[in-house]
Design a protein around this motif. Sequence first.
Motif, PDB file in Angstrom:
ATOM      1  N   GLY A  42      13.645 -56.282  18.942  1.00  0.00           N
ATOM      2  CA  GLY A  42      12.579 -57.255  18.754  1.00  0.00           C
ATOM      3  C   GLY A  42      12.321 -57.929  20.086  1.00  0.00           C
ATOM      4  N   LEU A  43      11.064 -57.980  20.514  1.00  0.00           N
ATOM      5  CA  LEU A  43      10.784 -58.550  21.840  1.00  0.00           C
ATOM      6  C   LEU A  43       9.464 -59.297  21.861  1.00  0.00           C
ATOM      7  N   VAL A  44       9.375 -60.192  22.818  1.00  0.00           N
ATOM      8  CA  VAL A  44       8.142 -60.922  23.093  1.00  0.00           C
ATOM      9  C   VAL A  44       7.671 -60.484  24.473  1.00  0.00           C
ATOM     10  N   ALA A  45       6.438 -59.991  24.560  1.00  0.00           N
ATOM     11  CA  ALA A  45       5.915 -59.441  25.807  1.00  0.00           C
ATOM     12  C   ALA A  45       4.401 -59.597  25.823  1.00  0.00           C
ATOM     13  N   PRO A  46       3.747 -59.405  26.989  1.00  0.00           N
ATOM     14  CA  PRO A  46       2.285 -59.481  27.043  1.00  0.00           C
ATOM     15  C   PRO A  46       1.636 -58.497  26.079  1.00  0.00           C
ATOM     16  N   ASN A  47       0.454 -58.867  25.567  1.00  0.00           N
ATOM     17  CA  ASN A  47      -0.217 -58.015  24.585  1.00  0.00           C
ATOM     18  C   ASN A  47      -0.790 -56.742  25.196  1.00  0.00           C
ATOM     19  N   PHE A  48      -0.883 -56.673  26.517  1.00  0.00           N
ATOM     20  CA  PHE A  48      -1.215 -55.426  27.207  1.00  0.00           C
ATOM     21  C   PHE A  48      -0.706 -55.552  28.635  1.00  0.00           C
ATOM     22  N   LYS A  53      -1.579 -63.207  27.360  1.00  0.00           N
ATOM     23  CA  LYS A  53      -1.193 -63.641  26.027  1.00  0.00           C
ATOM     24  C   LYS A  53       0.045 -62.864  25.593  1.00  0.00           C
ATOM     25  N   TYR A  54       0.944 -63.545  24.873  1.00  0.00           N
ATOM     26  CA  TYR A  54       2.190 -62.909  24.462  1.00  0.00           C
ATOM     27  C   TYR A  54       2.206 -62.687  22.956  1.00  0.00           C
ATOM     28  N   MET A  55       2.894 -61.640  22.554  1.00  0.00           N
ATOM     29  CA  MET A  55       2.998 -61.288  21.146  1.00  0.00           C
ATOM     30  C   MET A  55       4.376 -60.740  20.840  1.00  0.00           C
ATOM     31  N   PHE A  56       4.749 -60.828  19.598  1.00  0.00           N
ATOM     32  CA  PHE A  56       6.025 -60.274  19.151  1.00  0.00           C
ATOM     33  C   PHE A  56       5.824 -58.841  18.695  1.00  0.00           C
ATOM     34  N   SER A  57       6.753 -57.975  19.040  1.00  0.00           N
ATOM     35  CA  SER A  57       6.699 -56.586  18.574  1.00  0.00           C
ATOM     36  C   SER A  57       8.091 -56.123  18.196  1.00  0.00           C
TER      37      SER A  57
END
Length: 266
Positions: A42-48, A53-57
Amino acid sequence: MRIVGKIPLAVALGLFTAPVAQAGEGGSWISGDWYLTLGATGLVAPNFEGGKKYMFSAQPIISLGKVGPEARFTSRNDNISLALIDDGSVRAGLTGKFLFHRTSKDELQGLDPVRFGGEVGGFFEFYPLDWLRARAELRHGIRSHNGFVADIAADAFYDITPTVRVSGGPRVSFASSNYFDAYYGVNATEAAASGLSEYHPGGGVKSTGLGGAITWKVTEPMTASVFTEYSRLMGPAADSSLVKERGDRNQWMFGVSTTYRFNFTM
């Protein structure tokens, strides 16, 4: 923060540490002891790549390999690897990476999407010191882009206890113009559709940065880790209108992961 579930397939074929010359001994190369490692990150990183902007994936981890001498050090940044040379202090062989579809949404509206594909090439790693590993990868794109990418990293590692290891070090990445064009270029049509300034990149340094991790061997087959990575976009990436007008040169990543290893015989 926008929570988005992504399932990029992180399939690592493992570190095949047995030399190819031994493949024919005692039967076929497939025969013998194998391992299958399953897990999740599970990580938080830029959306591209280049985004602000950051998102969880959430990402699955699947690693398959033939049992051999245990690698002295591995990193979450290592891509799919098949070692053809391994004498304990030097390893070299084939490597690959999956690249996933980049859609034309939000800040990317009007840009051509990046297709699903991958990169294939070779890797080389060695230990200049007992507690330091250096690794380089050179890969060529397939379908997603038609360029070259080179990643170089050095990781110092130290076992705080027999079950807890800390590691970290610098990273630098280079790429050719075809790679930058796919991810950072903006042609005239895209500029008109997106509102971004037209941009035609060359090749050069992609990013420099630092990364670190703490890994805990919970049991013999189970591990857990926390990690962080920072990279600063450089050269053609930093100069892109996508980054200057809608993104950020500073890229952070934070995450946790856990894996469980199953042993079996073929």
